[in-house]
Scaffold this motif. Sequence first.
Motif, mmCIF file in Angstrom:
data_model
loop_
_atom_site.group_PDB
_atom_site.id
_atom_site.type_symbol
_atom_site.label_atom_id
_atom_site.label_comp_id
_atom_site.label_asym_id
_atom_site.label_seq_id
_atom_site.Cartn_x
_atom_site.Cartn_y
_atom_site.Cartn_z
ATOM 1 N N VAL A 1 78.252 -12.258 22.536
ATOM 2 C CA VAL A 1 76.925 -12.159 23.311
ATOM 3 C C VAL A 1 76.190 -11.174 22.863
ATOM 4 N N ILE A 2 74.899 -11.508 22.664
ATOM 5 C CA ILE A 2 73.827 -10.354 22.299
ATOM 6 C C ILE A 2 73.057 -10.229 23.504
ATOM 7 N N LEU A 3 72.752 -9.208 23.900
ATOM 8 C CA LEU A 3 71.745 -8.954 25.207
ATOM 9 C C LEU A 3 70.694 -8.040 24.798
ATOM 10 N N PHE A 4 69.221 -8.627 24.746
ATOM 11 C CA PHE A 4 68.132 -8.019 24.159
ATOM 12 C C PHE A 4 67.411 -7.080 25.265
ATOM 13 N N GLN A 5 67.083 -5.932 25.015
ATOM 14 C CA GLN A 5 66.233 -5.134 25.873
ATOM 15 C C GLN A 5 65.572 -4.242 24.904
ATOM 16 N N ASN A 6 64.277 -4.286 25.001
ATOM 17 C CA ASN A 6 63.394 -3.798 24.054
ATOM 18 C C ASN A 6 62.954 -2.246 24.350
ATOM 19 N N ARG A 7 63.891 -1.413 24.936
ATOM 20 C CA ARG A 7 63.459 -0.246 25.192
ATOM 21 C C ARG A 7 64.829 0.569 25.434
ATOM 22 N N ARG A 8 64.969 1.889 24.514
ATOM 23 C CA ARG A 8 66.303 2.513 24.219
ATOM 24 C C ARG A 8 66.299 3.473 25.686
ATOM 25 N N GLY A 9 67.314 3.988 25.515
ATOM 26 C CA GLY A 9 67.772 5.022 26.612
ATOM 27 C C GLY A 9 68.320 4.424 27.905
ATOM 28 N N PHE A 10 68.546 5.203 28.771
ATOM 29 C CA PHE A 10 69.118 4.690 30.149
ATOM 30 C C PHE A 10 68.139 4.243 31.015
ATOM 31 N N SER A 11 66.933 5.356 31.299
ATOM 32 C CA SER A 11 66.054 4.800 32.332
ATOM 33 C C SER A 11 64.551 5.386 31.775
ATOM 34 N N PRO A 12 63.373 4.889 31.797
ATOM 35 C CA PRO A 12 62.365 5.337 31.453
ATOM 36 C C PRO A 12 61.675 6.323 32.286
ATOM 37 N N LEU A 13 62.163 6.288 33.491
ATOM 38 C CA LEU A 13 61.541 7.135 34.545
ATOM 39 C C LEU A 13 62.496 7.710 35.545
ATOM 40 N N GLN B 1 79.169 -16.257 14.995
ATOM 41 C CA GLN B 1 79.931 -16.570 16.175
ATOM 42 C C GLN B 1 79.204 -16.131 17.629
ATOM 43 N N VAL B 2 77.798 -15.669 17.480
ATOM 44 C CA VAL B 2 77.157 -15.544 18.557
ATOM 45 C C VAL B 2 76.873 -16.792 19.341
ATOM 46 N N ARG B 3 77.220 -17.083 20.479
ATOM 47 C CA ARG B 3 76.790 -18.378 21.293
ATOM 48 C C ARG B 3 76.022 -18.240 22.314
ATOM 49 N N LEU B 4 75.839 -16.796 22.832
ATOM 50 C CA LEU B 4 74.855 -16.479 23.872
ATOM 51 C C LEU B 4 73.848 -15.428 23.635
ATOM 52 N N VAL B 5 72.540 -15.743 24.040
ATOM 53 C CA VAL B 5 71.698 -14.346 23.761
ATOM 54 C C VAL B 5 70.922 -14.254 25.233
ATOM 55 N N GLY B 6 71.160 -13.180 25.729
ATOM 56 C CA GLY B 6 70.254 -12.936 27.032
ATOM 57 C C GLY B 6 69.315 -11.998 26.730
ATOM 58 N N ILE B 7 68.101 -12.256 27.428
ATOM 59 C CA ILE B 7 66.765 -11.341 27.258
ATOM 60 C C ILE B 7 66.812 -10.909 28.645
ATOM 61 N N GLU C 1 80.638 -8.802 12.697
ATOM 62 C CA GLU C 1 81.213 -10.011 11.755
ATOM 63 C C GLU C 1 82.848 -10.045 11.785
ATOM 64 N N ASN C 2 83.222 -9.003 11.885
ATOM 65 C CA ASN C 2 84.771 -8.977 12.116
ATOM 66 C C ASN C 2 85.382 -9.220 13.530
ATOM 67 N N ARG C 3 84.405 -9.486 14.298
ATOM 68 C CA ARG C 3 84.771 -9.826 15.597
ATOM 69 C C ARG C 3 85.391 -8.920 16.264
ATOM 70 N N ASP C 4 85.127 -7.482 16.078
ATOM 71 C CA ASP C 4 85.484 -6.289 16.878
ATOM 72 C C ASP C 4 84.494 -5.906 17.914
ATOM 73 N N ILE C 5 83.334 -6.767 18.226
ATOM 74 C CA ILE C 5 82.650 -6.744 19.265
ATOM 75 C C ILE C 5 82.478 -7.777 19.914
ATOM 76 N N ASP C 6 82.529 -7.822 21.417
ATOM 77 C CA ASP C 6 82.355 -9.258 22.035
ATOM 78 C C ASP C 6 80.906 -9.214 22.515
ATOM 79 N N ILE C 7 80.215 -8.130 23.030
ATOM 80 C CA ILE C 7 78.794 -8.094 23.323
ATOM 81 C C ILE C 7 78.205 -6.870 22.747
ATOM 82 N N LEU C 8 76.909 -7.349 22.219
ATOM 83 C CA LEU C 8 76.094 -6.190 21.308
ATOM 84 C C LEU C 8 74.751 -6.287 22.305
#
Length: 818
Positions: A510-522, A639-645, A618-625
Amino acid sequence: MSRFVDVILPIPLEKLFTYSISPEESSRLEPGVRVAVPFGKSKIYTAVVHHLHDSPPHAYDAKEIYDILDDRPVITSTQFKLFHWISTYYMCTMGEVLRAALPSVFLLESETIVSMNELKEMDESGWTDPEFLVMEALRHQQSIKAEDVSQILDKKNILPVLKGLLDKELISVKEELYEKYRPKLTRFVKISGKYRDEAALSELMDKMGRAPKQRDLLLTYFTLNKRKDGLVKVPELVRRSDSASGQVRALIDKGIFEEEYLETGRLVDVEEEPTGTKKLTEEQHAAFEKVRAYFENNKTVLLHGVTSSGKTEIYAKLIEETIKIGRQVLYLVPEIALTTQLVGRMEKLFGNELVVYHSRYSLNERLEVWNNVLNSTSRARIVLGARSAVFLPFDDLGLVIVDEEHEPSYKQFDPAPRYHARDTAVVLSNLFEADTILGSATPSLESYYNAGSEGKYGLVELKTRYNKVLMPEIELVDLKDKYRRKRMKGRFSDRLMEEIADTLDQKNQVILFQNRRGFSPLVECLTCGHSPQCPNCDVSLTYHQFKDQLRCHYCGYHIPMIKLCLACQSPELDSKGFGTEQIEEEVKTLFPDARVARMDLDTTRGKYSYDRIIERLENRDIDILVGTQMLTKGLDFRQVRLVGIMNADALLNFPDFRAHERSFQLMQQVAGRSGRTDVRGKVIIQTYNPYHRIVQQVSAYDYTGMYEEQLEDRRQYKYPPFYRLIRITLKHKDFNKVNKGSAWLTMALQKYLPNEVLGPEFPPVARIRRQYIKNILVKIGPDQSLTQTKEAILILRNSFYSIKDYRPVRIILNVDYY
């Protein structure tokens, strides 16, 4: 008769500078050779010879050059043409282009050497403590560098101390040129001469029966010995024999091995034989033939292929044809993250004919790539790199590939030159009469317009994925409805959690996409509403949980996470918004058995950090990136089957005329990471407005619909591709000077361009690093001369600086600022 040379200095000055040379120096000099020249009162710079002539300068007496640094040019005549074009088009100086283009190891500078004045009597009574420390150091060694003085005193500003010692005539100061490049020395060993005949060697092997490790080491040496001189690299010998370097040292001490250090390159050789390119599918072959047909008519080609359609295979075929006829290839990618995976694929196809060039490489590695390209070695037939690779000294460039051509990363914003690598690559290609191909699944509006409406580029399209794999299914999740029905856990809707659980059950990623780094912007106080602000910039500090810090993403300022409100001392603090850190933490809580990783600027600062994360996935040592826009750039995860925006609205609601185009590109690209093999992928887009036109177009893969709508808006509101833009930015720490200066400059511009000057306006972040910022936007229509407009802007800039009050205000000119 006196001879003179005009040189380019790597400093932001408009003119070339003239120096005198002797007849002997004249015979050794030619354009492109580096020379050390004195400049100012005492500084020595590395300059590059532009041309030789017989005319002395009128305004000053020409100084003599200090030294000639090269036997042959390091810059080619074609590079000079490119530098001139960049300087003229992007309104910067040749010196700024030179500094950006050359590896900094080429640009030697002088350093200050401090020596004791032996003739002066030493009276310590009037010395300060810092002066005493410096003089004590000089008693123990004849001279020291200025940077050593800085370390001795543990302070950056050492000028007052040196000035005090100079005034007392205790020291003398001079400038010396220092070399930055250090050749790499590798340790080799070879068998001693007395053991080279069979009898002596057989006797030696019999004696070594009591030392089996040393015997194995010797046998491994003979296995690896393939050179005429008998030398074998010690690191390889130790690795292959599974022994220690101490055992090599023991054989050297016994006189069995002889040790040598030789200069070797830093470019890593590929040991495996190249496999060559694959056979193209029917659709890829048809596209390939169309591309070649356009090349025959000397046209730049836009390859518009959906994600996973096999654009890279077409590039590989074109590269193969180009290097067969002995010409060079430039393969540009927008980010270093993309080179990681691509390098592996290209090395398998082309082996040691490929070199890589980008900013994560060391200065010495970049210099070696430069020299290989300059000398047209077989080691540098194909150059794969980020935007700075356009500056390399190609000799016979035959093909230019600009992959993911829509990416904003190709535009340089700071410092000057503020060039666009895609456009610069097209100009470079024209200088060599080379073929140019721009590739993308979501082309920029400008490129698609040039290929479609204008017919300036050839257009080739790949509309299906490789092996007829279906495009991922895209599902829109209405966050308003989910919050109202209480079907949210943290930032995750029930639908997204269901799909993640199903994907993990099927042993997919699984890939989860959030275009902001850090924990919380405020971080906000619930009692008084105060949030911690950066003292240098007009932004709130972002909370980074990993380091328990509040950090500014503009200037790097940081403080420990506060426990009490800085305004009212209340402990009631709450975080607003979310970044990749928060998503990572929530995923670990919701799916405790999953292996979770994060890919953003905070986790990829090291040279090999990208490689490690991608290799683990690629070596499948990560389930969710979890990651930012780094994930969107053409990476191939099988092997990525799901992308969450996580939040599409954060992309859409941005104060920029390109916001909708960029949102479509980002969402479409990150969706394309899903389902790239035989099973159809799935994409979940969480949004508060599922009926927004861009979100609907993303879900329907309707690039043409997005293009036509956005193009009509651009035509109506006079934006590219119909109008060119020049953004003029004024910066200063004094708010009033920026305000008054920008108002004066805008009024002056409006006299020349009455209808096409917007501003001055403060940007959304109006102060960065204690500098206030104000922007003026100049629009240049199709009937308006670009050259004359630029000339007018430069004249007005000089007039602006002639006013004493405005002289400290910095003006930045950004052509095609998007």
